[in-house]
Design an enzyme around this catalytic site. Structure first.
Site, mmCIF file in Angstrom:
data_model
loop_
_atom_site.group_PDB
_atom_site.id
_atom_site.type_symbol
_atom_site.label_atom_id
_atom_site.label_comp_id
_atom_site.label_asym_id
_atom_site.label_seq_id
_atom_site.Cartn_x
_atom_site.Cartn_y
_atom_site.Cartn_z
ATOM 1 N N HIS A 312 -19.647 3.410 -2.261
ATOM 2 C CA HIS A 312 -17.920 4.479 -2.443
ATOM 3 C C HIS A 312 -18.196 5.005 -0.591
ATOM 4 C CE1 HIS A 312 -15.565 7.822 -3.308
ATOM 5 N NE2 HIS A 312 -15.452 7.459 -4.723
ATOM 6 N N ASP A 369 -16.875 4.264 -12.267
ATOM 7 C CA ASP A 369 -16.507 2.666 -12.401
ATOM 8 C C ASP A 369 -17.830 1.629 -12.690
ATOM 9 O OD1 ASP A 369 -14.062 2.676 -9.702
ATOM 10 O OD2 ASP A 369 -13.606 3.525 -12.176
HETATM 11 C C1 SDX Z 1 -12.776 4.510 -6.794
HETATM 12 O O1 SDX Z 1 -11.645 7.245 -2.658
HETATM 13 C C2 SDX Z 1 -12.591 7.184 -3.833
HETATM 14 O O2 SDX Z 1 -12.576 8.855 -4.476
HETATM 15 C C3 SDX Z 1 -12.050 6.661 -4.856
HETATM 16 C C4 SDX Z 1 -12.410 6.718 -6.616
HETATM 17 C C5 SDX Z 1 -11.708 8.431 -6.674
HETATM 18 O O3 SDX Z 1 -12.046 8.915 -7.965
HETATM 19 O O4 SDX Z 1 -10.246 7.630 -6.683
HETATM 20 O O5 SDX Z 1 -14.271 6.922 -6.609
HETATM 21 C C6 SDX Z 1 -12.276 5.931 -7.455
HETATM 22 O O6 SDX Z 1 -12.020 3.825 -6.558
HETATM 23 C C7 SDX Z 1 -14.431 3.949 -6.795
HETATM 24 C C8 SDX Z 1 -14.677 2.579 -5.757
HETATM 25 C C9 SDX Z 1 -14.445 1.557 -7.309
HETATM 26 N N1 SDX Z 1 -14.764 0.086 -6.297
HETATM 27 C C10 SDX Z 1 -15.589 -0.337 -6.805
HETATM 28 O O7 SDX Z 1 -16.812 0.035 -7.932
HETATM 29 C C11 SDX Z 1 -15.613 -1.646 -5.804
HETATM 30 C C12 SDX Z 1 -17.486 -2.709 -5.392
HETATM 31 N N2 SDX Z 1 -17.533 -1.290 -4.412
HETATM 32 C C13 SDX Z 1 -17.035 -1.515 -2.701
HETATM 33 O O8 SDX Z 1 -16.131 -2.726 -2.780
HETATM 34 C C14 SDX Z 1 -17.284 -0.339 -1.587
HETATM 35 O O9 SDX Z 1 -18.222 -0.096 -1.780
HETATM 36 C C15 SDX Z 1 -15.996 0.669 -1.706
HETATM 37 C C16 SDX Z 1 -14.412 -0.541 -1.309
HETATM 38 C C17 SDX Z 1 -15.946 1.137 -3.115
HETATM 39 C C18 SDX Z 1 -16.001 1.117 -0.275
HETATM 40 O O10 SDX Z 1 -15.804 0.130 0.718
HETATM 41 P P1 SDX Z 1 -16.228 0.270 1.174
HETATM 42 O O11 SDX Z 1 -15.871 2.608 1.878
HETATM 43 O O12 SDX Z 1 -14.870 0.007 2.940
HETATM 44 O O13 SDX Z 1 -17.876 0.084 2.315
HETATM 45 P P2 SDX Z 1 -17.604 -1.477 3.326
HETATM 46 O O14 SDX Z 1 -16.227 -2.020 2.474
HETATM 47 O O15 SDX Z 1 -17.153 -1.094 4.457
HETATM 48 O O16 SDX Z 1 -19.377 -1.062 2.965
HETATM 49 C C19 SDX Z 1 -20.073 -1.292 3.581
HETATM 50 C C20 SDX Z 1 -21.421 -1.546 3.326
HETATM 51 C C21 SDX Z 1 -20.891 -3.473 3.870
HETATM 52 O O17 SDX Z 1 -21.947 -4.198 4.474
HETATM 53 P P3 SDX Z 1 -22.107 -4.346 5.979
HETATM 54 O O18 SDX Z 1 -20.870 -4.757 6.145
HETATM 55 O O19 SDX Z 1 -22.728 -2.937 6.778
HETATM 56 O O20 SDX Z 1 -23.255 -4.946 6.316
HETATM 57 O O21 SDX Z 1 -21.630 -2.065 1.928
HETATM 58 C C22 SDX Z 1 -21.595 -3.864 1.678
HETATM 59 C C23 SDX Z 1 -20.228 -4.120 2.349
HETATM 60 O O22 SDX Z 1 -20.689 -5.596 2.163
HETATM 61 N N3 SDX Z 1 -20.948 -2.981 0.318
HETATM 62 C C24 SDX Z 1 -21.342 -3.747 -0.734
HETATM 63 C C25 SDX Z 1 -20.703 -3.212 -1.791
HETATM 64 N N4 SDX Z 1 -19.950 -1.905 -1.426
HETATM 65 C C26 SDX Z 1 -20.559 -2.156 -0.376
HETATM 66 N N5 SDX Z 1 -21.450 -4.906 -1.154
HETATM 67 C C27 SDX Z 1 -22.106 -5.352 -2.408
HETATM 68 N N6 SDX Z 1 -21.441 -5.200 -3.324
HETATM 69 C C28 SDX Z 1 -20.357 -4.007 -3.645
HETATM 70 N N7 SDX Z 1 -20.122 -2.833 -4.018
#
Ligand code: SDX
Length: 435
Positions: A312, A369
């Site tokens: 998140h 989720d």
């Molecule tokens: C919602 O904003 C809100 O409040 C949203 C929400 C709401 O109520 O409105 O809470 C609802 O949208 C919840 C999120 C649902 N999405 C998912 O579950 C999709 C899976 N999650 C990711 O794609 C990710 O965690 C996000 C999109 C939720 C957040 O992305 P960020 O903040 O841009 O984080 P990032 O992509 O910069 O990740 C940071 C690191 C990266 O690794 P490094 O580059 O540091 O090596 O964490 C890793 C990412 O690769 N990472 C994950 C991961 N999420 C982040 N690695 C594996 N699996 C994951 N799910």
């Protein structure tokens, strides 16, 4: 005693030898922000903040999220209290009006919801023109913006009464549209709303009743539906809410703002994640993958795979909504005596991920989720409806932010800038001279 960190109300920035003084603003929970409204004028520089991860775009009194501590307050009330003690209609009223309703206000709000629950009959025919398998989020967004063709737009100087009518019209009709889009997808006749049911009971009846089965929503499912919608009701400046605010800033009508918010929510990194979690778990089950294999894939930078429902932007601790959803998931499976292999897979994945340094180092926890789709599945909803259910829950939050945006004297049309990386001024070459 260590000197309490004195908070300054001024910051200083030095650009090209010139010192610029910036005001330091403080939120009601003690968070601080640098006021950059005159940055370009004073320094000639833009602020560069892709995805606005470090940018407060407004002042808001609606929702507070503390990602480090896993705190979520809606108009000051902890999500745990609201989910446990309030109906979704009460929380919708709270978000839109700023306070929990009295009995009289609650009854009036419910009456308005009933009055506006029907769709214009001409809109019913729209559903028939969608192809088999049309995603309900596409239908939802299109039908919502079409409401502006049937119902008056709010005038700028609208009264609270007009706002209430428009808000309850949308809250009520979105529920009907959601149920109709499901019935269309399964080729069953539409079930109309009824004044004899409460908000959630009406929705479940419109979803699951049919001419051949005398469906009666049981009290457990109605209570569960209320809790699920409350969990999703608002979450400060998330992507879809920011879209609603941005579209509002252009002067577009409420229906257009909400329709845009629905489209933004659909993405699988946002609200679409609840469907993506189930599809991920189904594939893991089908392929017979172990939790170790899945976690390995999630950590592999060469694979595009992500553990859906994890991570998140704000929560760097367990999403309080996910905690509640996990409890609700275990309870509904026990109550309905369901053995769902996907739940075991989800719990094994959570256990492995929470003990893995990759996830720990990045503060990746289950978000709202991760478990909600498993609950919807146990209640009989098809996965294509899951993000529609998220939108149904989020609607009062979107309306509250739309309303706050309209009244905010600091706001004007949102128009961010960029760092241009394209070519310098280029002379035109006629096509016959191009090589
Ligand atoms: C919602 O904003 C809100 O409040 C949203 C929400 C709401 O109520 O409105 O809470 C609802 O949208 C919840 C999120 C649902 N999405 C998912 O579950 C999709 C899976 N999650 C990711 O794609 C990710 O965690 C996000 C999109 C939720 C957040 O992305 P960020 O903040 O841009 O984080 P990032 O992509 O910069 O990740 C940071 C690191 C990266 O690794 P490094 O580059 O540091 O090596 O964490 C890793 C990412 O690769 N990472 C994950 C991961 N999420 C982040 N690695 C594996 N699996 C994951 N799910």
């Amino acid at each position: 005693m260590s000197e309490k960190k004195r908070k300054t109300d001024k910051a200083h920035l030095v650009v090209d030898g010139k010192t610029v003084e910036l005001a330091v603003l403080e939120s009601s929970m003690g968070e601080r922000a640098l006021e950059l409204g005159r940055l370009k004028a004073e320094t000639g520089c833009f602020a560069f903040d892709p995805a606005m991860a470090n940018t407060a775009v407004c002042r808001s009194s609606i929702t507070y999220v503390n990602g480090e501590k896993g705190i979520l307050l809606l108009r000051g009330y902890p999500i745990e209290d609201l989910a446990e003690r309030c109906s979704f209609v009460e929380v919708a009223y709270l978000l839109i009006h700023g306070g929990l309703p009295t009995m009289e206000q609650s009854m009036r709000f419910s009456r308005l919801l009933n009055i506006h629950s029907m769709l214009h009959e001409d809109m019913r025919s729209f559903f028939g023109n969608y192809p088999e398998g049309a995603h309900p989020m596409a239908v939802l967004s299109a039908m919502v913006v079409s409401l502006s063709s049937f119902y008056p737009e709010l005038r700028l100087e609208n009264t609270q009464e007009e706002t209430d009518i428009t808000a309850t019209r949308l809250l009520s009709k979105l529920r009907t549209i959601a149920a109709f889009s499901y019935k269309k997808s399964v080729g069953e006749p539409y079930v109309y709303p009824s004044h004899k049911y409460s908000y959630c009971e009406n929705f479940l009846n419109m979803m699951f009743s049919s001419p051949v089965s005398m469906y009666k929503a049981d009290a457990y499912d109605v209570a569960l539906m209320n809790k699920l919608l409350v969990l999703h009701a608002d979450h400060e400046q998330n992507a879809s809410t920011t879209v609603v605010r941005m579209v509002e800033s252009t002067g577009a009508n409420l229906y257009a703002c909400i329709s845009a918010g629905i489209c933004a929510l659909w993405g699988n990194l946002h609200g679409g994640a609840n469907q993506a979690v189930i599809e991920m778990l189904e594939k893991i089950h089908r392929d017979g993958l172990t939790a170790d294999q899945v976690i390995h894939k999630a950590k592999d930078k060469n694979s595009r795979f992500r553990l859906m429902g994890f991570g998140h932007r704000i929560y760097k601790s367990y999403d309080p909504r996910a905690k509640l959803a996990k409890k609700m998931c275990m309870a509904v499976l026990k109550k309905k005596k369901i053995q769902d292999p996907l739940v075991e897979i989800a719990m094994r994945l959570e256990e492995r991920a929470l003990n893995d340094p990759y996830f720990q180092d990045r503060s990746l926890y289950p978000n709202v989720d991760f478990y909600t789709g498993l609950i919807y599945r146990a209640m009989g909803f098809p996965k294509e409806m899951f993000t529609v259910l998220f939108a149904l829950g989020r609607l009062p939050g979107w309306i509250a932010h739309w309303q706050e945006m309209r009244k905010d004297p600091e706001q004007r049309i949102m128009r961010p800038r960029q760092i241009y990386t394209g070519p310098q001024k280029t002379a035109y070459i006629p096509i016959e001279e191009r090589r």
